[in-house]
Design a protein around this motif. Structure first.
Motif, PDB file in Angstrom:
ATOM      1  N   ALA A 145       0.772  -1.180  -0.001  1.00 20.43           N
ATOM      2  CA  ALA A 145      -0.093   0.099   0.212  1.00 20.43           C
ATOM      3  C   ALA A 145       0.770   1.177   0.111  1.00 20.43           C
ATOM      4  O   ALA A 145       0.364   2.285  -0.521  1.00 20.43           O
ATOM      5  N   SER A 146       1.931   1.171   0.635  1.00 19.29           N
ATOM      6  CA  SER A 146       2.750   2.513   0.644  1.00 19.29           C
ATOM      7  C   SER A 146       3.580   2.801  -0.561  1.00 19.29           C
ATOM      8  O   SER A 146       4.238   3.726  -0.805  1.00 19.29           O
ATOM      9  N   ARG A 147       3.228   1.896  -1.984  1.00 19.13           N
ATOM     10  CA  ARG A 147       3.572   2.316  -2.975  1.00 19.13           C
ATOM     11  C   ARG A 147       2.304   2.777  -4.003  1.00 19.13           C
ATOM     12  O   ARG A 147       2.409   2.857  -5.360  1.00 19.13           O
ATOM     13  N   ILE A 148       1.211   3.159  -3.482  1.00 17.34           N
ATOM     14  CA  ILE A 148      -0.297   3.358  -4.152  1.00 17.34           C
ATOM     15  C   ILE A 148      -0.783   4.478  -3.593  1.00 17.34           C
ATOM     16  O   ILE A 148      -0.650   4.557  -2.494  1.00 17.34           O
ATOM     17  N   ALA A 149      -1.433   5.455  -4.426  1.00  9.78           N
ATOM     18  CA  ALA A 149      -1.816   6.633  -3.787  1.00  9.78           C
ATOM     19  C   ALA A 149      -2.979   6.767  -4.626  1.00  9.78           C
ATOM     20  O   ALA A 149      -3.072   6.955  -5.669  1.00  9.78           O
ATOM     21  N   TRP A 150      -4.029   7.369  -3.827  1.00  6.03           N
ATOM     22  CA  TRP A 150      -5.293   7.581  -4.417  1.00  6.03           C
ATOM     23  C   TRP A 150      -5.337   9.256  -5.256  1.00  6.03           C
ATOM     24  O   TRP A 150      -4.672  10.082  -4.835  1.00  6.03           O
ATOM     25  N   ALA A 153      -5.048   3.804   4.894  1.00  7.80           N
ATOM     26  CA  ALA A 153      -4.302   5.291   5.318  1.00  7.80           C
ATOM     27  C   ALA A 153      -2.964   5.486   4.335  1.00  7.80           C
ATOM     28  O   ALA A 153      -3.089   6.788   3.827  1.00  7.80           O
ATOM     29  N   TRP A 154      -2.657   4.472   3.950  1.00 11.69           N
ATOM     30  CA  TRP A 154      -1.225   4.881   3.152  1.00 11.69           C
ATOM     31  C   TRP A 154      -2.012   5.118   1.583  1.00 11.69           C
ATOM     32  O   TRP A 154      -1.465   6.254   1.085  1.00 11.69           O
ATOM     33  N   ILE A 155      -2.806   4.507   1.317  1.00 15.10           N
ATOM     34  CA  ILE A 155      -3.478   4.841  -0.140  1.00 15.10           C
ATOM     35  C   ILE A 155      -4.144   6.093  -0.227  1.00 15.10           C
ATOM     36  O   ILE A 155      -4.122   6.909  -1.068  1.00 15.10           O
ATOM     37  N   PHE A 156      -4.950   6.444   0.760  1.00 14.90           N
ATOM     38  CA  PHE A 156      -5.561   7.619   0.897  1.00 14.90           C
ATOM     39  C   PHE A 156      -5.061   8.765   1.407  1.00 14.90           C
ATOM     40  O   PHE A 156      -5.425  10.018   1.611  1.00 14.90           O
ATOM     41  N   GLY A 157      -3.577   8.633   1.719  1.00 17.03           N
ATOM     42  CA  GLY A 157      -2.953   9.953   2.203  1.00 17.03           C
ATOM     43  C   GLY A 157      -1.358   9.499   2.598  1.00 17.03           C
ATOM     44  O   GLY A 157      -0.625  10.546   2.109  1.00 17.03           O
ATOM     45  N   GLY A 158      -1.031   8.766   3.205  1.00 18.87           N
ATOM     46  CA  GLY A 158       0.213   8.336   3.632  1.00 18.87           C
ATOM     47  C   GLY A 158       1.355   8.411   2.412  1.00 18.87           C
ATOM     48  O   GLY A 158       2.235   9.077   2.513  1.00 18.87           O
ATOM     49  N   THR A 159       0.731   7.539   1.417  1.00 16.39           N
ATOM     50  CA  THR A 159       1.854   7.547   0.148  1.00 16.39           C
ATOM     51  C   THR A 159       1.864   9.032  -0.563  1.00 16.39           C
ATOM     52  O   THR A 159       3.068   9.361  -0.940  1.00 16.39           O
ATOM     53  N   ALA A 160       0.856   9.917  -0.585  1.00 11.49           N
ATOM     54  CA  ALA A 160       0.811  11.045  -1.241  1.00 11.49           C
ATOM     55  C   ALA A 160       1.699  11.995  -0.463  1.00 11.49           C
ATOM     56  O   ALA A 160       2.469  12.732  -1.024  1.00 11.49           O
ATOM     57  N   GLU A 161       1.942  11.972   0.780  1.00  7.25           N
ATOM     58  CA  GLU A 161       2.469  12.596   1.637  1.00  7.25           C
ATOM     59  C   GLU A 161       4.173  12.284   1.295  1.00  7.25           C
ATOM     60  O   GLU A 161       4.985  13.266   1.335  1.00  7.25           O
ATOM     61  N   LYS A 162       4.195  10.967   1.222  1.00  8.91           N
ATOM     62  CA  LYS A 162       5.835  10.852   0.796  1.00  8.91           C
ATOM     63  C   LYS A 162       6.336  11.174  -0.386  1.00  8.91           C
ATOM     64  O   LYS A 162       7.264  11.501  -0.381  1.00  8.91           O
ATOM     65  N   LEU A 163       5.125  11.101  -1.522  1.00  2.00           N
ATOM     66  CA  LEU A 163       5.675  11.451  -2.827  1.00  2.00           C
ATOM     67  C   LEU A 163       5.904  12.973  -2.846  1.00  2.00           C
ATOM     68  O   LEU A 163       6.320  13.590  -3.524  1.00  2.00           O
ATOM     69  N   TYR A 164       5.015  13.904  -2.056  1.00  2.00           N
ATOM     70  CA  TYR A 164       4.884  15.214  -2.307  1.00  2.00           C
ATOM     71  C   TYR A 164       4.883  15.712  -0.822  1.00  2.00           C
ATOM     72  O   TYR A 164       3.850  16.098  -0.190  1.00  2.00           O
ATOM     73  N   PRO A 165       6.095  15.865  -0.325  1.00  2.00           N
ATOM     74  CA  PRO A 165       6.404  16.291   0.994  1.00  2.00           C
ATOM     75  C   PRO A 165       5.532  17.894   1.282  1.00  2.00           C
ATOM     76  O   PRO A 165       5.225  18.044   2.544  1.00  2.00           O
ATOM     77  N   ALA A 166       5.371  18.298   0.215  1.00  2.00           N
ATOM     78  CA  ALA A 166       4.666  19.698   0.582  1.00  2.00           C
ATOM     79  C   ALA A 166       3.145  19.732   0.908  1.00  2.00           C
ATOM     80  O   ALA A 166       2.536  20.523   1.575  1.00  2.00           O
ATOM     81  N   LEU A 167       2.754  18.562   0.936  1.00  2.00           N
ATOM     82  CA  LEU A 167       1.239  18.052   1.320  1.00  2.00           C
ATOM     83  C   LEU A 167       1.332  17.720   2.756  1.00  2.00           C
ATOM     84  O   LEU A 167       0.110  17.189   3.192  1.00  2.00           O
ATOM     85  N   ARG A 168       2.384  17.375   3.371  1.00  5.33           N
ATOM     86  CA  ARG A 168       2.549  16.984   4.822  1.00  5.33           C
ATOM     87  C   ARG A 168       1.702  17.796   5.721  1.00  5.33           C
ATOM     88  O   ARG A 168       1.753  19.020   5.594  1.00  5.33           O
ATOM     89  N   THR A 169       1.016  17.243   6.644  1.00  3.49           N
ATOM     90  CA  THR A 169       0.221  18.156   7.554  1.00  3.49           C
ATOM     91  C   THR A 169       1.123  19.019   8.081  1.00  3.49           C
ATOM     92  O   THR A 169       0.953  20.218   8.585  1.00  3.49           O
ATOM     93  N   GLU A 170       2.329  18.741   8.633  1.00  8.31           N
ATOM     94  CA  GLU A 170       3.007  19.375   9.554  1.00  8.31           C
ATOM     95  C   GLU A 170       3.932  20.590   8.735  1.00  8.31           C
ATOM     96  O   GLU A 170       4.456  21.552   9.353  1.00  8.31           O
ATOM     97  N   VAL A 171       3.827  20.420   7.484  1.00  7.84           N
ATOM     98  CA  VAL A 171       4.403  21.640   6.693  1.00  7.84           C
ATOM     99  C   VAL A 171       3.982  22.901   6.830  1.00  7.84           C
ATOM    100  O   VAL A 171       4.347  23.963   6.819  1.00  7.84           O
ATOM    101  N   ASN A 172       2.499  22.811   6.779  1.00  9.87           N
ATOM    102  CA  ASN A 172       1.568  23.946   6.549  1.00  9.87           C
ATOM    103  C   ASN A 172       0.906  24.226   8.171  1.00  9.87           C
ATOM    104  O   ASN A 172      -0.006  24.854   8.210  1.00  9.87           O
ATOM    105  N   ALA A 173       1.507  23.275   9.270  1.00 11.33           N
ATOM    106  CA  ALA A 173       0.749  23.555  10.707  1.00 11.33           C
ATOM    107  C   ALA A 173       1.001  24.879  11.161  1.00 11.33           C
ATOM    108  O   ALA A 173       1.951  25.585  10.830  1.00 11.33           O
TER     109      ALA A 173
END
Length: 288
Positions: A232-237, A268-288
């Motif tokens: 799942a950590s290689r799949i993103a929605w 959780a990986w597919i609907f968010g975690g993998t995306a954050e790994k691929l695009y760090p700008a989308l991580r929660t803590e980046v814009n917290a």
């Protein structure tokens, strides 16, 4: 594991053709971009309706070609919600310069469009040697490279995988593989041959979700194999909104239903975690 939902494949289209003129790749504008224009504000409303926190907006190549201005302007306006995936002419002499330009506009992914609604089959040239300078640049900058292609382009993709083993490559729509023949999904075998390339990621979009309901295919029989083999950590929605007809809540629910059998961790990986790994700008803590 982050709990936020992230969409890595929506598009935006402006009705202001003076500020954002049409320049579709291969000369034909897609029907969906004519019928369903969507502003950044409308995308945000759709995301809010669906409970989607953030998105990586993908350049609408069949509307704007290599002019990524609309995506860049949206990211500049809403950096807390968006990042962007841009396109350039990979064989142009100034391709590396253009990559640096769009990265300077805070876009964080590169997309190659070699198949789609306005192209019959697979366009040639994915591994054109003239594109290697652009690939060198993208890989050097650490950009994930999204590839929209069909399985006919696999020989060229293999050239790129051998030349750039450190590149992060994301396959749009899982090749849009025809699944209607059902298990063992022979038409999708080129996809499964990518398992041994840990730098390759898959985008689970509404396109492949709807394919998994056709003929003898079932979402569970296909996606269970995909998740089992890739992880799942290689799949993103990605929603593919508004290119795929339907509201954002409907598209998200379709994907969730297709993965209802999966564990909470895998979802959780597919609907968010993998995306954050691929695009760090989308991580929660980046814009917290």
């Amino acid at each position: 594991m982050p709990s936020q939902i992230v969409d890595i494949h929506p598009h935006i289209i402006s009705t202001d053709t003076s500020t954002y003129p049409r320049a579709p790749l291969f000369g034909n504008q897609s029907t969906w971009s004519q019928e369903r224009p969507t502003t950044p504000e409308q995308l945000l409303q759709a995301m809010d309706d669906a409970g989607v926190a953030k998105a990586a907006i993908v350049q609408a190549s069949t509307c704007y070609g290599f002019d990524n201005s609309y995506v860049a302007d949206a990211v500049a306006r809403y950096p807390e919600r968006f990042t962007g995936v841009f396109s350039v002419d990979m064989v142009a002499a100034d391709a590396a310069e253009r990559i640096h330009h769009w990265v300077g506009r805070k876009l964080t992914g590169l997309r190659l469009f070699t198949s789609g609604s306005t192209i019959v089959g697979q366009a040639p040239g994915l591994a054109d040697p003239r594109s290697f300078a652009a690939w060198d640049c993208a890989v050097g900058l650490g950009l994930p490279v999204v590839v929209q292609m069909r399985t006919q382009g696999m020989p060229e993709l293999q050239v790129l995988l051998q030349r750039y083993p450190g590149a992060t490559i994301i396959i749009d729509h899982m090749f849009n593989a025809p699944l209607d023949a059902g298990p063992p999904y022979a038409a999708a075998e080129p996809l499964f041959r990518l398992v041994d390339h840990p730098n390759v990621y898959l985008k689970l979009t509404s396109v492949i979700v709807r394919n998994s309901h056709k003929g003898l295919a079932t979402p569970e029989s296909f996606f269970r194999r995909v998740v089992s083999e890739f992880g799942a950590s290689r799949i993103a929605w990605g929603s593919n909104f508004p290119a795929t007809p339907g509201s954002m809540p409907e598209l998200l629910q379709e994907a969730r239903s297709a993965l209802a059998w999966a564990s909470a961790e895998d979802q959780a990986w597919i609907f968010g975690g993998t995306a954050e790994k691929l695009y760090p700008a989308l991580r929660t803590e980046v814009n917290a």
